[in-house]
Design an enzyme around this catalytic site. Structure first.
Site, PDB file in Angstrom:
ATOM      1  N   ASP A  98     -10.854 -49.845 -28.230  1.00  0.00           N
ATOM      2  CA  ASP A  98     -11.024 -48.500 -28.447  1.00  0.00           C
ATOM      3  C   ASP A  98      -9.650 -47.740 -27.842  1.00  0.00           C
ATOM      4  O   ASP A  98      -9.321 -47.004 -27.391  1.00  0.00           O
ATOM      5  CB  ASP A  98     -11.902 -47.946 -27.634  1.00  0.00           C
ATOM      6  CG  ASP A  98     -12.259 -48.507 -25.951  1.00  0.00           C
ATOM      7  OD1 ASP A  98     -11.085 -49.242 -25.812  1.00  0.00           O
ATOM      8  OD2 ASP A  98     -13.238 -48.478 -25.470  1.00  0.00           O
ATOM      9  N   GLU A 120     -15.808 -55.513 -31.460  1.00  0.00           N
ATOM     10  CA  GLU A 120     -16.305 -54.492 -30.275  1.00  0.00           C
ATOM     11  C   GLU A 120     -16.413 -53.192 -30.970  1.00  0.00           C
ATOM     12  O   GLU A 120     -16.082 -52.067 -30.470  1.00  0.00           O
ATOM     13  CB  GLU A 120     -15.440 -54.705 -29.199  1.00  0.00           C
ATOM     14  CG  GLU A 120     -16.134 -54.253 -28.016  1.00  0.00           C
ATOM     15  CD  GLU A 120     -15.232 -54.391 -26.646  1.00  0.00           C
ATOM     16  OE1 GLU A 120     -15.073 -55.395 -26.145  1.00  0.00           O
ATOM     17  OE2 GLU A 120     -14.979 -53.178 -26.183  1.00  0.00           O
ATOM     18  N   GLU A 134     -10.558 -43.198 -25.128  1.00  0.00           N
ATOM     19  CA  GLU A 134     -11.352 -44.269 -25.996  1.00  0.00           C
ATOM     20  C   GLU A 134     -12.436 -43.997 -26.600  1.00  0.00           C
ATOM     21  O   GLU A 134     -12.618 -44.307 -27.738  1.00  0.00           O
ATOM     22  CB  GLU A 134     -11.556 -45.306 -24.949  1.00  0.00           C
ATOM     23  CG  GLU A 134     -10.493 -45.939 -24.047  1.00  0.00           C
ATOM     24  CD  GLU A 134      -9.800 -45.095 -23.003  1.00  0.00           C
ATOM     25  OE1 GLU A 134     -10.492 -44.095 -22.685  1.00  0.00           O
ATOM     26  OE2 GLU A 134      -8.985 -45.848 -22.442  1.00  0.00           O
ATOM     27  N   HIS A 210      -8.290 -47.679 -13.068  1.00  0.00           N
ATOM     28  CA  HIS A 210      -7.293 -47.568 -13.756  1.00  0.00           C
ATOM     29  C   HIS A 210      -7.373 -46.414 -14.808  1.00  0.00           C
ATOM     30  O   HIS A 210      -6.386 -45.796 -15.446  1.00  0.00           O
ATOM     31  CB  HIS A 210      -6.736 -48.754 -14.705  1.00  0.00           C
ATOM     32  CG  HIS A 210      -7.357 -49.130 -15.701  1.00  0.00           C
ATOM     33  ND1 HIS A 210      -7.304 -48.577 -17.049  1.00  0.00           N
ATOM     34  CD2 HIS A 210      -8.234 -50.133 -15.814  1.00  0.00           C
ATOM     35  CE1 HIS A 210      -8.377 -49.244 -17.860  1.00  0.00           C
ATOM     36  NE2 HIS A 210      -9.012 -49.984 -17.204  1.00  0.00           N
ATOM     37  N   ARG A 212      -7.360 -43.346 -17.518  1.00  0.00           N
ATOM     38  CA  ARG A 212      -6.960 -41.998 -17.275  1.00  0.00           C
ATOM     39  C   ARG A 212      -7.625 -40.976 -16.851  1.00  0.00           C
ATOM     40  O   ARG A 212      -7.550 -39.846 -16.199  1.00  0.00           O
ATOM     41  CB  ARG A 212      -6.458 -41.969 -18.790  1.00  0.00           C
ATOM     42  CG  ARG A 212      -5.074 -42.284 -19.213  1.00  0.00           C
ATOM     43  CD  ARG A 212      -4.607 -41.892 -20.594  1.00  0.00           C
ATOM     44  NE  ARG A 212      -3.398 -41.779 -21.116  1.00  0.00           N
ATOM     45  CZ  ARG A 212      -2.708 -42.804 -21.087  1.00  0.00           C
ATOM     46  NH1 ARG A 212      -3.180 -44.290 -21.149  1.00  0.00           N
ATOM     47  NH2 ARG A 212      -1.378 -42.633 -21.306  1.00  0.00           N
ATOM     48  N   HIS A 243      -2.979 -52.163 -11.369  1.00  0.00           N
ATOM     49  CA  HIS A 243      -2.698 -51.832 -12.777  1.00  0.00           C
ATOM     50  C   HIS A 243      -1.253 -51.402 -12.479  1.00  0.00           C
ATOM     51  O   HIS A 243      -0.874 -50.913 -11.654  1.00  0.00           O
ATOM     52  CB  HIS A 243      -3.450 -50.861 -13.497  1.00  0.00           C
ATOM     53  CG  HIS A 243      -3.340 -50.804 -14.754  1.00  0.00           C
ATOM     54  ND1 HIS A 243      -2.302 -50.281 -15.374  1.00  0.00           N
ATOM     55  CD2 HIS A 243      -4.173 -51.105 -15.932  1.00  0.00           C
ATOM     56  CE1 HIS A 243      -2.358 -50.265 -16.548  1.00  0.00           C
ATOM     57  NE2 HIS A 243      -3.510 -50.460 -17.031  1.00  0.00           N
TER      58      HIS A 243
HETATM   59  C1  UD1 Z   1      -4.675 -48.603 -21.759  1.00  0.00           C
HETATM   60  C2  UD1 Z   1      -5.721 -48.116 -22.701  1.00  0.00           C
HETATM   61  C3  UD1 Z   1      -7.022 -48.209 -21.986  1.00  0.00           C
HETATM   62  C4  UD1 Z   1      -7.276 -49.714 -21.403  1.00  0.00           C
HETATM   63  C5  UD1 Z   1      -6.231 -49.811 -20.646  1.00  0.00           C
HETATM   64  C6  UD1 Z   1      -6.431 -51.480 -20.005  1.00  0.00           C
HETATM   65  C7  UD1 Z   1      -4.955 -46.347 -24.024  1.00  0.00           C
HETATM   66  C8  UD1 Z   1      -4.632 -45.053 -24.231  1.00  0.00           C
HETATM   67  N1  UD1 Z   1      -5.444 -46.865 -23.029  1.00  0.00           N
HETATM   68  O1  UD1 Z   1      -4.442 -47.704 -20.883  1.00  0.00           O
HETATM   69  O2  UD1 Z   1      -7.999 -47.708 -23.034  1.00  0.00           O
HETATM   70  O3  UD1 Z   1      -8.461 -49.348 -20.653  1.00  0.00           O
HETATM   71  O4  UD1 Z   1      -4.895 -49.886 -21.214  1.00  0.00           O
HETATM   72  O5  UD1 Z   1      -5.540 -51.891 -19.003  1.00  0.00           O
HETATM   73  O6  UD1 Z   1      -4.823 -47.075 -25.177  1.00  0.00           O
HETATM   74  N2  UD1 Z   1       2.615 -50.447 -17.763  1.00  0.00           N
HETATM   75  C9  UD1 Z   1       3.582 -51.445 -17.596  1.00  0.00           C
HETATM   76  N3  UD1 Z   1       3.635 -52.613 -18.055  1.00  0.00           N
HETATM   77  C10 UD1 Z   1       2.274 -53.139 -18.543  1.00  0.00           C
HETATM   78  C11 UD1 Z   1       1.280 -52.382 -18.686  1.00  0.00           C
HETATM   79  C12 UD1 Z   1       1.568 -50.870 -18.384  1.00  0.00           C
HETATM   80  O7  UD1 Z   1       4.527 -50.834 -16.730  1.00  0.00           O
HETATM   81  O8  UD1 Z   1       2.345 -54.346 -18.645  1.00  0.00           O
HETATM   82  C13 UD1 Z   1       2.827 -49.120 -17.380  1.00  0.00           C
HETATM   83  C14 UD1 Z   1       3.727 -48.371 -18.336  1.00  0.00           C
HETATM   84  O9  UD1 Z   1       4.486 -47.582 -17.354  1.00  0.00           O
HETATM   85  C15 UD1 Z   1       2.803 -47.566 -19.160  1.00  0.00           C
HETATM   86  C16 UD1 Z   1       1.784 -47.265 -18.163  1.00  0.00           C
HETATM   87  O10 UD1 Z   1       1.596 -48.379 -17.433  1.00  0.00           O
HETATM   88  O11 UD1 Z   1       3.235 -46.387 -19.531  1.00  0.00           O
HETATM   89  C17 UD1 Z   1       0.252 -46.829 -18.767  1.00  0.00           C
HETATM   90  O12 UD1 Z   1       0.056 -47.724 -20.032  1.00  0.00           O
HETATM   91  P1  UD1 Z   1      -0.960 -47.572 -21.029  1.00  0.00           P
HETATM   92  O13 UD1 Z   1      -1.125 -48.372 -22.112  1.00  0.00           O
HETATM   93  O14 UD1 Z   1      -0.311 -45.879 -21.674  1.00  0.00           O
HETATM   94  O15 UD1 Z   1      -2.251 -46.742 -20.552  1.00  0.00           O
HETATM   95  P2  UD1 Z   1      -3.301 -47.734 -19.707  1.00  0.00           P
HETATM   96  O16 UD1 Z   1      -3.880 -46.818 -18.824  1.00  0.00           O
HETATM   97  O17 UD1 Z   1      -2.750 -48.973 -19.260  1.00  0.00           O
HETATM   98  N1  UDP Z   2      -7.960 -58.261 -15.703  1.00  0.00           N
HETATM   99  C1  UDP Z   2      -6.906 -59.593 -15.580  1.00  0.00           C
HETATM  100  N2  UDP Z   2      -6.055 -59.270 -14.442  1.00  0.00           N
HETATM  101  C2  UDP Z   2      -6.259 -58.179 -13.576  1.00  0.00           C
HETATM  102  C3  UDP Z   2      -7.301 -57.243 -13.865  1.00  0.00           C
HETATM  103  C4  UDP Z   2      -8.146 -57.381 -14.954  1.00  0.00           C
HETATM  104  O1  UDP Z   2      -6.745 -60.425 -16.261  1.00  0.00           O
HETATM  105  O2  UDP Z   2      -5.432 -58.052 -12.664  1.00  0.00           O
HETATM  106  C5  UDP Z   2      -8.820 -58.780 -16.849  1.00  0.00           C
HETATM  107  C6  UDP Z   2     -10.262 -58.738 -16.742  1.00  0.00           C
HETATM  108  O3  UDP Z   2     -10.910 -59.765 -16.355  1.00  0.00           O
HETATM  109  C7  UDP Z   2     -10.863 -58.420 -18.000  1.00  0.00           C
HETATM  110  C8  UDP Z   2      -9.521 -57.326 -18.657  1.00  0.00           C
HETATM  111  O4  UDP Z   2      -8.484 -57.779 -17.875  1.00  0.00           O
HETATM  112  O5  UDP Z   2     -10.821 -59.454 -18.882  1.00  0.00           O
HETATM  113  C9  UDP Z   2      -9.996 -55.955 -18.339  1.00  0.00           C
HETATM  114  O6  UDP Z   2      -8.681 -55.133 -18.566  1.00  0.00           O
HETATM  115  P1  UDP Z   2      -8.582 -53.726 -18.116  1.00  0.00           P
HETATM  116  O7  UDP Z   2      -9.714 -53.519 -17.033  1.00  0.00           O
HETATM  117  O8  UDP Z   2      -7.186 -53.341 -18.048  1.00  0.00           O
HETATM  118  O9  UDP Z   2      -9.160 -53.071 -19.292  1.00  0.00           O
HETATM  119  P2  UDP Z   2     -10.578 -52.196 -19.993  1.00  0.00           P
HETATM  120  O10 UDP Z   2     -11.683 -53.453 -20.024  1.00  0.00           O
HETATM  121  O11 UDP Z   2     -11.074 -51.363 -18.698  1.00  0.00           O
HETATM  122  O12 UDP Z   2     -10.343 -51.655 -21.096  1.00  0.00           O
END
Ligand code: UD1
Ligand code: UDP
Length: 381
Positions: A98, A120, A134, A210, A212, A243
């Site tokens: 999602d 999923e 999501e 983490h 939003r 995160h």
């Molecule tokens: C995203 C997904 C959310 C999911 C989450 C898992 C969307 C809108 N949201 O949210 O559904 O639960 O991932 O973790 O699709 N960043 C880095 N390096 C990384 C990853 C992220 O620097 O490897 C930083 C960047 O500044 C980026 C910000 O994190 O802009 C947010 O990342 P983003 O993918 O937009 O949103 P998440 O909160 O990670």
């Molecule tokens: N996870 C990981 N390292 C971390 C935190 C989470 O490998 O430091 C794994 C966790 O075990 C799970 C997945 O990331 O498999 C969940 O991701 P996240 O919580 O970012 O996203 P969501 O499931 O809420 O979309």
């Protein structure tokens, strides 16, 4: 006969962890050419998963920007996907879950008239702003998809209620397939702190947060509650792999920084995370994936959200909704730390989300759909 070209598209950490075992399963099938396109909506956190599972993408859109907005992720994914689809010419595109990558991947497949399989599928809260974005992403993907791989029967029922009556398979969640390959009693962490944690003497609380919709006030309340838990319970030691989102990093440092029993650490590689979860006392999280993994490992989970699209483990009694109010979170966490009976009642391994064979069922279903194999039996918990 030509091989069926199946392209998996993913971009964030959780999609990658849950698609990795499927990419491998597809690659192991003679009739299938398994292609992998990553959007890199997450850069570092995606690369970590690709490294753990040894996956080399065929295409990398490299779209991530700091503090990216939903619109920039969507538009950069759509533009990049055009070229990936035109070059790799898939017969089927698989998207997962999602995220904005999921939605954009499915929409792009539709623009190119390529059928879509949704891994999923069928999770719902029926609140369009929670989780945000999501809930809407997965509903929009439902409208586009041709094949639906539901983790549970409950997810299938959600789709039936919405009038989807074809192409549904109940497979279990692929995250349980992934867990089978990562968790090991003899595992040695590469993150030194995790080898040195006092697992026997203290109660290790594994924390992630983490989402939003939790940015701002809810995150402030959640983190204030967690700090109070650490302060009032000397037996508790909190480990929080934070995160990389700047909004989350800032909040964690502000509310949870500088406490001797709160460890704010870098995101962990998936195998490190899964093995830490297997050894911890309990999990406090707003993550989706952790709500599925921790019950399989027999760890109680307090969900730091108002609702969940994963009611199965709540019904089984191993997951409880703690909400986003400071007092409730503090009270529920304190009870699980102090009340042995309450803790034992939740600390039971249950597996409503899968038996570890979801990927096999999905690959079989894909082949069946294209007239090249037997229809798989549904997963029953
Ligand atoms: C995203 C997904 C959310 C999911 C989450 C898992 C969307 C809108 N949201 O949210 O559904 O639960 O991932 O973790 O699709 N960043 C880095 N390096 C990384 C990853 C992220 O620097 O490897 C930083 C960047 O500044 C980026 C910000 O994190 O802009 C947010 O990342 P983003 O993918 O937009 O949103 P998440 O909160 O990670
Ligand atoms: N996870 C990981 N390292 C971390 C935190 C989470 O490998 O430091 C794994 C966790 O075990 C799970 C997945 O990331 O498999 C969940 O991701 P996240 O919580 O970012 O996203 P969501 O499931 O809420 O979309």
């Amino acid at each position: 006969m030509d091989k069926l070209r199946v392209m998996s598209v993913f971009g964030t950490r959780p999609e990658a962890i849950k698609m990795a075992p499927l990419v491998k399963e597809l690659a192991g099938r003679e009739e299938i050419e398994s292609l992998c396109c990553v959007t890199a909506q997450h850069r570092e956190m995606l690369d970590s998963v690709l490294n753990v599972f040894q996956i080399q993408p065929d295409w990398d859109l490299n779209i991530m920007t700091p503090r990216q907005t939903l619109s920039t992720i969507t538009s950069r994914c759509l533009t990049g996907m055009d070229e990936a689809i035109e070059s790799l010419r898939p017969d089927l595109i698989l998207v997962h879950g999602d995220t904005t990558t999921t939605f954009s991947g499915a929409l792009s497949a539709f623009y190119h008239k390529v059928p879509v399989g949704h891994v999923e599928a069928g999770l719902r809260t029926y609140d369009k702003y929670s989780p945000y974005p999501e809930e809407m992403n997965r509903k929009l993907v439902t409208a586009i998809a041709d094949l639906y791989f539901c983790p549970t029967e409950n997810n299938r029922q959600n789709l039936l209620k919405e009038g989807v009556d074809q192409g549904i398979f109940v497979t279990g969640n692929t995250v349980i397939d992934a867990l089978k390959t990562t968790v090991d009693k003899e595992y040695r962490f590469t993150t030194d702190l995790l080898n040195r944690l006092p697992y026997g003497e203290k109660k290790i609380l594994l924390v992630t947060c983490h989402r939003r919709e939790n940015y701002g006030k809810p995150m402030e309340q959640i983190m204030t509650a967690l700090r109070r838990v650490a302060e009032d319970h000397p037996e508790a030691e909190l480990v929080y792999p934070v995160h990389l989102s700047p909004a989350v990093q800032e909040a964690a440092k502000t509310y949870l920084g500088n406490h001797p029993r709160i460890h704010l650490i870098a995101p962990l590689a998936a195998d490190e995370m899964h093995n830490l979860m297997a050894r911890c006392y309990m999990v406090l999280t707003d993550s989706g994936g952790l709500q599925e993994e921790a019950p399989a490992l027999g760890k109680p989970v307090l969900v730091l959200r108002r609702e969940t699209e994963r009611p199965e483990a709540v019904a089984a009694g191993t997951v409880a909704l703690a909400g986003v109010e400071e007092e409730t979170i503090y009270a529920m966490a304190s009870r699980l730390l102090r009340d042995r009976e309450a803790y034992e009642a939740m600390a039971r391994a249950v597996n409503p989300y899968g038996d570890g064979f979801a990927c096999r069922r999905i690959a079989d279903a894909v082949l069946w759909h294209f007239g090249r194999g037997e229809k798989p039996e549904d997963f029953h918990s």
